[in-house]
Design a protein around this motif. Structure first.
Motif, PDB file in Angstrom:
ATOM      1  N   UNK A 211       0.840  -1.182   0.000  1.00 62.58           N
ATOM      2  CA  UNK A 211       0.000   0.000   0.000  1.00 62.58           C
ATOM      3  C   UNK A 211       0.886   1.247   0.000  1.00 62.58           C
ATOM      4  N   UNK A 212       0.544   2.213  -0.854  1.00 61.80           N
ATOM      5  CA  UNK A 212       1.359   3.420  -0.961  1.00 61.80           C
ATOM      6  C   UNK A 212       0.929   4.422   0.111  1.00 61.80           C
ATOM      7  N   UNK A 213       1.546   4.347   1.259  1.00 58.71           N
ATOM      8  CA  UNK A 213       1.217   5.274   2.346  1.00 58.71           C
ATOM      9  C   UNK A 213       2.183   6.439   2.350  1.00 58.71           C
ATOM     10  N   UNK A 214       3.406   6.194   1.901  1.00 58.35           N
ATOM     11  CA  UNK A 214       4.428   7.232   1.885  1.00 58.35           C
ATOM     12  C   UNK A 214       5.543   6.808   0.945  1.00 58.35           C
ATOM     13  N   UNK A 215       6.404   7.717   0.585  1.00 58.85           N
ATOM     14  CA  UNK A 215       7.472   7.394  -0.350  1.00 58.85           C
ATOM     15  C   UNK A 215       8.831   7.580   0.286  1.00 58.85           C
ATOM     16  N   UNK A 216       9.857   7.081  -0.404  1.00 57.79           N
ATOM     17  CA  UNK A 216      11.219   7.219   0.103  1.00 57.79           C
ATOM     18  C   UNK A 216      11.644   8.673   0.163  1.00 57.79           C
ATOM     19  N   UNK A 217      11.123   9.506  -0.747  1.00 51.75           N
ATOM     20  CA  UNK A 217      11.514  10.913  -0.777  1.00 51.75           C
ATOM     21  C   UNK A 217      11.131  11.607   0.518  1.00 51.75           C
ATOM     22  N   UNK A 218      10.053  11.151   1.126  1.00 49.53           N
ATOM     23  CA  UNK A 218       9.621  11.732   2.400  1.00 49.53           C
ATOM     24  C   UNK A 218      10.699  11.520   3.454  1.00 49.53           C
ATOM     25  N   UNK A 331      -0.329  -2.838  31.381  1.00 49.22           N
ATOM     26  CA  UNK A 331       0.953  -2.657  32.074  1.00 49.22           C
ATOM     27  C   UNK A 331       1.946  -3.767  31.715  1.00 49.22           C
ATOM     28  N   UNK A 332       1.921  -4.126  30.435  1.00 47.11           N
ATOM     29  CA  UNK A 332       2.907  -5.063  29.902  1.00 47.11           C
ATOM     30  C   UNK A 332       3.829  -4.326  28.938  1.00 47.11           C
ATOM     31  N   UNK A 333       4.997  -4.917  28.688  1.00 43.96           N
ATOM     32  CA  UNK A 333       5.923  -4.374  27.701  1.00 43.96           C
ATOM     33  C   UNK A 333       5.502  -4.901  26.331  1.00 43.96           C
ATOM     34  N   UNK A 334       5.190  -3.995  25.407  1.00 42.69           N
ATOM     35  CA  UNK A 334       4.757  -4.392  24.067  1.00 42.69           C
ATOM     36  C   UNK A 334       5.972  -4.509  23.156  1.00 42.69           C
ATOM     37  N   UNK A 335       6.149  -5.695  22.550  1.00 40.72           N
ATOM     38  CA  UNK A 335       7.256  -5.956  21.627  1.00 40.72           C
ATOM     39  C   UNK A 335       6.741  -5.854  20.200  1.00 40.72           C
ATOM     40  N   UNK A 336       7.371  -4.996  19.413  1.00 44.51           N
ATOM     41  CA  UNK A 336       6.893  -4.740  18.061  1.00 44.51           C
ATOM     42  C   UNK A 336       8.079  -4.702  17.107  1.00 44.51           C
ATOM     43  N   UNK A 337       7.986  -5.388  15.956  1.00 44.90           N
ATOM     44  CA  UNK A 337       9.027  -5.199  14.946  1.00 44.90           C
ATOM     45  C   UNK A 337       8.393  -4.585  13.710  1.00 44.90           C
ATOM     46  N   UNK A 338       9.026  -3.531  13.195  1.00 44.90           N
ATOM     47  CA  UNK A 338       8.453  -2.747  12.100  1.00 44.90           C
ATOM     48  C   UNK A 338       9.521  -2.378  11.089  1.00 44.90           C
ATOM     49  N   UNK A 339       9.076  -1.860   9.954  1.00 44.65           N
ATOM     50  CA  UNK A 339       9.991  -1.255   8.997  1.00 44.65           C
ATOM     51  C   UNK A 339      10.555   0.028   9.615  1.00 44.65           C
ATOM     52  N   UNK A 340      11.829   0.339   9.377  1.00 42.09           N
ATOM     53  CA  UNK A 340      12.414   1.491  10.060  1.00 42.09           C
ATOM     54  C   UNK A 340      11.751   2.822   9.753  1.00 42.09           C
ATOM     55  N   UNK A 341      11.167   2.981   8.546  1.00 35.96           N
ATOM     56  CA  UNK A 341      10.579   4.285   8.248  1.00 35.96           C
ATOM     57  C   UNK A 341       9.307   4.561   9.050  1.00 35.96           C
ATOM     58  N   UNK A 406      20.583   5.256   7.008  1.00 34.55           N
ATOM     59  CA  UNK A 406      19.444   6.155   6.854  1.00 34.55           C
ATOM     60  C   UNK A 406      18.666   6.383   8.145  1.00 34.55           C
ATOM     61  N   UNK A 407      18.659   5.407   9.038  1.00 33.78           N
ATOM     62  CA  UNK A 407      17.822   5.523  10.237  1.00 33.78           C
ATOM     63  C   UNK A 407      18.580   5.361  11.549  1.00 33.78           C
ATOM     64  N   UNK A 408      19.911   5.257  11.466  1.00 33.69           N
ATOM     65  CA  UNK A 408      20.711   5.001  12.668  1.00 33.69           C
ATOM     66  C   UNK A 408      20.517   6.018  13.771  1.00 33.69           C
ATOM     67  N   UNK A 409      20.178   7.260  13.423  1.00 35.23           N
ATOM     68  CA  UNK A 409      19.980   8.299  14.448  1.00 35.23           C
ATOM     69  C   UNK A 409      18.752   8.035  15.309  1.00 35.23           C
ATOM     70  N   UNK A 410      17.888   7.114  14.870  1.00 32.52           N
ATOM     71  CA  UNK A 410      16.688   6.789  15.655  1.00 32.52           C
ATOM     72  C   UNK A 410      16.903   5.575  16.562  1.00 32.52           C
ATOM     73  N   UNK A 411      18.027   4.878  16.409  1.00 36.20           N
ATOM     74  CA  UNK A 411      18.281   3.664  17.188  1.00 36.20           C
ATOM     75  C   UNK A 411      18.904   4.030  18.543  1.00 36.20           C
ATOM     76  N   UNK A 412      18.340   3.496  19.612  1.00 29.43           N
ATOM     77  CA  UNK A 412      18.885   3.762  20.954  1.00 29.43           C
ATOM     78  C   UNK A 412      19.800   2.632  21.425  1.00 29.43           C
ATOM     79  N   UNK A 413      19.644   1.466  20.836  1.00 26.07           N
ATOM     80  CA  UNK A 413      20.471   0.316  21.210  1.00 26.07           C
ATOM     81  C   UNK A 413      20.744  -0.499  19.957  1.00 26.07           C
ATOM     82  N   UNK A 414      21.991  -0.907  19.786  1.00 31.44           N
ATOM     83  CA  UNK A 414      22.361  -1.765  18.659  1.00 31.44           C
ATOM     84  C   UNK A 414      22.875  -3.090  19.218  1.00 31.44           C
TER      85      UNK A 414
END
Length: 448
Positions: A211-218, A331-341, A406-414
Motif C-alpha cells: 500500500x502506498x502510504x508514503x514514499x522514500x523521498x519523504x 501494564x505489559x511491555x509491548x514488543x513490536x518489529x516494524x519497517x524502520x521508516x 538512513x535511520x541510525x539516528x533513531x536507534x537507541x540500542x544496537x
C-alpha cells in the motif's frame, strides 16, 4: 568561550571596549594586530577595558541538552573559525549547549564532562543547510529492495508501506519460525506463524501487496542534526515504553521476541494483528487475529489507524495503533518489529519507543552460525525448509548497512546477533535498564 579563562574570571564580558593590552594602546589596531601582541606576550597579560552594559546576573539560562544525530570532527571542517576550539562528537552523544548566541557556531560540552570549557559546534540551522546541500547532489541508496519482508502464515507478519508493486519485489527469504502456536510453555504466541516465500506465480496474481502510504523521498527530506533531549525515568505504575525491534529479514527478531515472551509471559506481550479474511474453525477472534469487515479496515486505513498494513489474496492484514495501546494498558511491555521508516510515526509522548536495531555479524560469522539454519520457502502455506544461501547473507548485511545509514539516528540500542543466547541476554539487560534507569528522551515526550 563559555568556561574559558576570560569567562571564568568574570572580569571581561561581551560588549566591553578594549583600550590597552600590557600597556600598549589598541584603539587604532585591528583584531589581528592585537592577537599578535597577545601571542608574543609572556606571563600575565593585563587588559584595560571600559565595561559595556552589565547583563542582569539574575537571569540564569536553563540547561539545554542535545542528542547528536551525526558524527562531527572539527579537524575535518573547513568552515569552522578555529579548529582547535572545536568539539568533536559521535552520533548518540549528549551535548550540553552552553551558548546559542551565534547563529552559526554554538558552544557546547559533553554532558558530564568535568572540564568547564566549551567548544565550538555547528548550529542546528547551519548543519541542516550543509546536509541539505550535500543531499541535493548525492542521493542516498534506495531502500526499495531492502524493505522486502518475509510473510508468515497466510498473511504478512509486517507489510512495508513503500510504493512498490509486486513486480518490483524479488523472491525474498524468510525467517525460520515454528508452527502457529507454542503451547509447550503453557500459553499461546499469537502472531508467530510459519513463513513462506512468494513464488513467481503468486507475484503475477497479486498486484497490490504494498500500500502506498508514503514514499522514500519523504524520508530523504529529513535532515538529522540535533534533537533536544531531557533525562527521563519511568515512574512506578506508569505505562511501559514501547519496545521496537528493527533489522533485516532473517536476522532473528522473531526468535528474540519469542525468547522474551517465554522468559516472562506476564511482563512481555505482542500485538494481535487485524485481518479481513474469514475466521477458521479453530481460531478465536482477538486471539490469532482481530477479524473485521473490509469496509471497516479501509476506514481505519483512511484514518491512519494502522502502523503497517498490506493485502494478500484479496484480504487485508495489519498492525493497528490500538493493538499497541491494548498491550500497554495492561501494564505489559509491548514488543513490536516494524519497517524502520515507521519509527518516526511511533516517536510520540504516548508510546516513548525504545528502538533496538538487531544487526548481523560479518558474512563470515553468518556462514558459521547459520550453516545449519533453515528458512521456510514455497508457494503454498505449508512451505518447505531450505538452507540460507550466500545471496541471503549478502542481502542481510547490505540491508542492515542501508538501515543504519538512513535511520541510525533513531536507534537507541544496537545488538549484533552473532549468538542468539548472547544477543537475548544483552537485549533483556537493556530492557531492564529502560525500566529502572534514567534515559535521554526528546523534550517533547515529557513536556506535552
Amino acid at each position: 568561550m563559555r568556561g574559558g579563562a576570560a569567562d571564568r574570571s568574570g572580569l571581561i564580558h561581551v560588549g566591553d571596549e578594549l583600550k590597552e593590552v600590557n600597556g600598549i594602546p589598541v584603539d587604532d589596531k585591528k583584531p589581528e594586530e592585537i592577537i599578535r601582541i597577545l601571542a608574543q606576550s609572556q606571563g600575565a597579560i593585563t587588559f584595560k577595558v571600559v565595561p559595556g552594559l552589565k547583563e542582569d546576573a539574575t537571569t540564569k539560562e536553563p540547561k539545554v541538552y542535545m542528542k547528536a544525530l551525526f558524527d562531527y570532527d572539527p579537524m575535518d571542517d573547513k568552515a569552522i573559525p578555529c579548529k582547535e576550539a572545536g568539539l568533536a562528537f559521535k552520533k548518540g552523544d549528549i551535548l550540553q549547549i552552553m551558548s546559542q548566541d551565534d547563529a552559526t557556531w554554538w558552544q557546547a560540552k559533553h554532558e558530564g564532562d568535568a572540564n568547564p570549557r566549551a567548544g565550538l559546534i555547528p548550529s542546528k540551522q547551519f548543519q541542516e543547510r550543509r546536509f541539505a546541500l550535500r543531499r541535493s547532489v548525492t542521493t542516498l541508496p534506495s531502500l526499495r529492495s531492502s524493505t522486502r519482508r518475509a510473510f508468515t502464515g497466510d498473511a504478512p507478519q509486517t507489510c512495508t508501506t513503500d510504493c512498490v508493486s509486486l513486480d518490483d519485489v524479488e523472491i525474498e527469504f524468510a525467517e525460520e519460525i515454528e508452527e502457529d502456536a507454542d503451547y509447550s510453555s503453557g500459553f499461546h504466541l499469537a502472531g508467530f506463524r510459519r513463513s513462506f516465500r512468494l513464488s513467481r506465480k503468486d507475484k503475477k496474481t497479486n498486484k497490490s501487496m504494498y500500500e502506498c502510504k508514503k514514499s522514500e523521498l519523504y524520508d530523504m527530506a529529513d535532515v538529522p542534526t540535533y534533537e533536544e533531549v531531557t533525562a527521563y525515568r519511568r515512574q512506578s505504575g506508569a505505562k511501559h515504553r514501547l519496545v521496537v525491534l528493527v533489522g533485516p529479514t532473517g536476522i532473528g527478531m522473531n526468535e528474540l521476541k519469542r525468547k522474551l515472551l517465554i522468559s516472562d509471559p506476564q511482563h512481555f506481550s505482542v500485538t494481535i494483528p487485524h485481518t479481513t479474511r474469514a475466521k477458521k474453525n479453530q481460531e478465536n477472534d482477538g486471539v490469532e487475529y482481530h477479524f473485521i469487515a473490509k469496509h471497516l479496515f479501509e476506514t481505519d486505513i483512511h484514518n491512519n489507524k494502522f502502523i503497517e498494513y498490506g493485502e494478500y489474496k484479496g484480504n487485508y492484514y495489519g498492525t493497528s495503533l490500538d493493538s499497541v495501546r491494548s498491550v500497554l494498558s495492561k501494564h505489559k511491555v509491548c514488543l513490536l518489529d516494524v519497517q524502520p521508516h515507521t519509527i518516526k510515526h511511533l516517536r510520540t509522548a504516548e508510546f516513548k519507543p525504545f528502538v533496538v536495531f538487531v544487526k548481523p555479524p560479518s558474512i563470515e560469522r553468518l556462514r558459521e552460525t547459520r550453516k545449519n539454519a533453515k528458512i521456510i520457502s514455497g508457494k503454498d502455506d505449508k512451505g518447505t525448509a531450505k538452507p540460507f544461501t550466500e545471496d541471503d547473507f549478502q542481502e542481510m548485511v547490505r540491508t542492515a548497512q542501508i538501515m543504519e545509514t538512513q535511520y541510525g539516528h533513531l536507534f537507541e540500542k544496537v545488538i549484533v546477533n552473532d549468538d542468539l543466547s548472547t544477543a537475548f541476554s544483552e537485549l533483556r539487560l537493556a530492557l531492564k535498564k529502560v525500566e529502572t534507569e534514567n534515559h535521554w528522551v526528546p523534550v517533547s515526550w515529557t513536556h506535552s
